[in-house]
Design an enzyme around this catalytic site. Sequence first.
Site: not given
Ligand SMILES: *Cc1c(COP(=O)(O)O)cnc(C)c1O
Length: 441
Positions: A370, A301, A343, A339
């Site tokens: 706020c 992702g 984190y 983010r």
């Molecule tokens: C979030 C997620 C991903 C992607 O993770 P990235 O760190 O963004 O590459 C892939 N598989 C599952 C099941 C996820 O929950």
Amino acid sequence: MIEIQNREDLLCENVGRDESGALTFAGQDLAALAKIYGTPLYLYDEARIREKMRTYLSAVEKAFGGRGHVQYASKAASFKRIYEIAAEEGFGIDVVSCGEIYTAYAAGFPLERAYFHSNNKTDADIAFAMDRGVGTFVADNAEELYAIENEAAKRGISQRVLLRITPGIDPHTYAAVATGKVDSKFGSAIETGQAASITALALSLPHVKLCGFHCHVGSQIFDESVYLSTQRIMLGFIAEMYRTQGYLAEELDLGGGLGVRYTKDQPTLDIEKTLCAVADAMKKTAAELGIPMPAVSFEPGRSIVADAGMTLYRVGSRKKIPGYKTYISVDGGMTDNPRFALYGSPYTVLPVLPHKGAEEEICSVVGRCCESGDILQEGVSLPADLCRGELIAMLTTGAYQYAMASNYNRIPRPAVVMLRDGAHRLAVRRETVEDLVSLDV
Ligand SMILES: *Cc1c(COP(=O)(O)O)cnc(C)c1O
């Protein structure tokens, strides 16, 4: 590809400076874009997204021959244009909710190439996904598996299913994004025997077509050895299921999580090298275990969209607290990027226009909510004469920003603009205050 590494490390080759020293993204003038679309503004470099997808596709082809697949984990950035790009590039997708399924559907994405994740799919979610032809369900637990069986039986179909397994790996990343440990809300653990029993259950259900196993151990992983250990444990589990239940998995999904460079002290992960190392290790492990190599999939992702994104903000004030620090307040914040608040994620922040010869000062870049925790980044070195009205850019904001945006404080969400071949195009329009009341009855 030529890596542009001047005095200033701009992290990715799509970030540059023009002759006047002004920051550019995908070769485009940021002040002009801010003028047209307003700020805060999410920008995406479409060529970079396509390049990353092609890198993954050629890497799995090289590493696994015709037996490798890639799905874009669309929770990282979900809006219609992204699904259109994924469809055009021949990518699969991961979806985790009806909202993501519907967005992909509305974009015309072929949903048989979608994998439906999440640790709690409601009956309504399952029905919605089946009615739109989502190809594969990744079942998290036994109750969910029964619910999938039930909905599939009603429709008289045999539903492709992978089982989410927790291999018991700590990927040494932030606790909030580590998902492969035994103590996790996701999946069924090998260690506790629950993975073996859910396999037996899946095999007993007549409308569930068990295709294999899935795992995802975490995110922002730079250490290849995490994937090398994961493949060993997962192939070991496949061999065990073959031995004890006579079931040979045809597919192993190793999840996503490949790391991305947010700051200059972080490395650049070589996607092809990582996937090839995993493939080599898997071939050896499978041979040792005496099982055939399953088809392998990855679900990146962040590493598809992160460095294809940039956020522009306009500075509202610079507040120096003598003896403490300097706060730069911008017109966005945790509502468009939570983010750091969630984190403590590191980012690179740069002024759009150069401040030649200006002294630098260490600042906290903060949002307009706020909430004291509304911080975008701390310890940022910025020109000491930066003032109200100037633009600053936050780099590498393509993943988990727009996707995580909220309307806290009733702040409308920014527009998303795609940059391509020197042109720009709106992908998501800016929310208006009327949009905010449109659901209030
Ligand atoms: C979030 C997620 C991903 C992607 O993770 P990235 O760190 O963004 O590459 C892939 N598989 C599952 C099941 C996820 O929950």
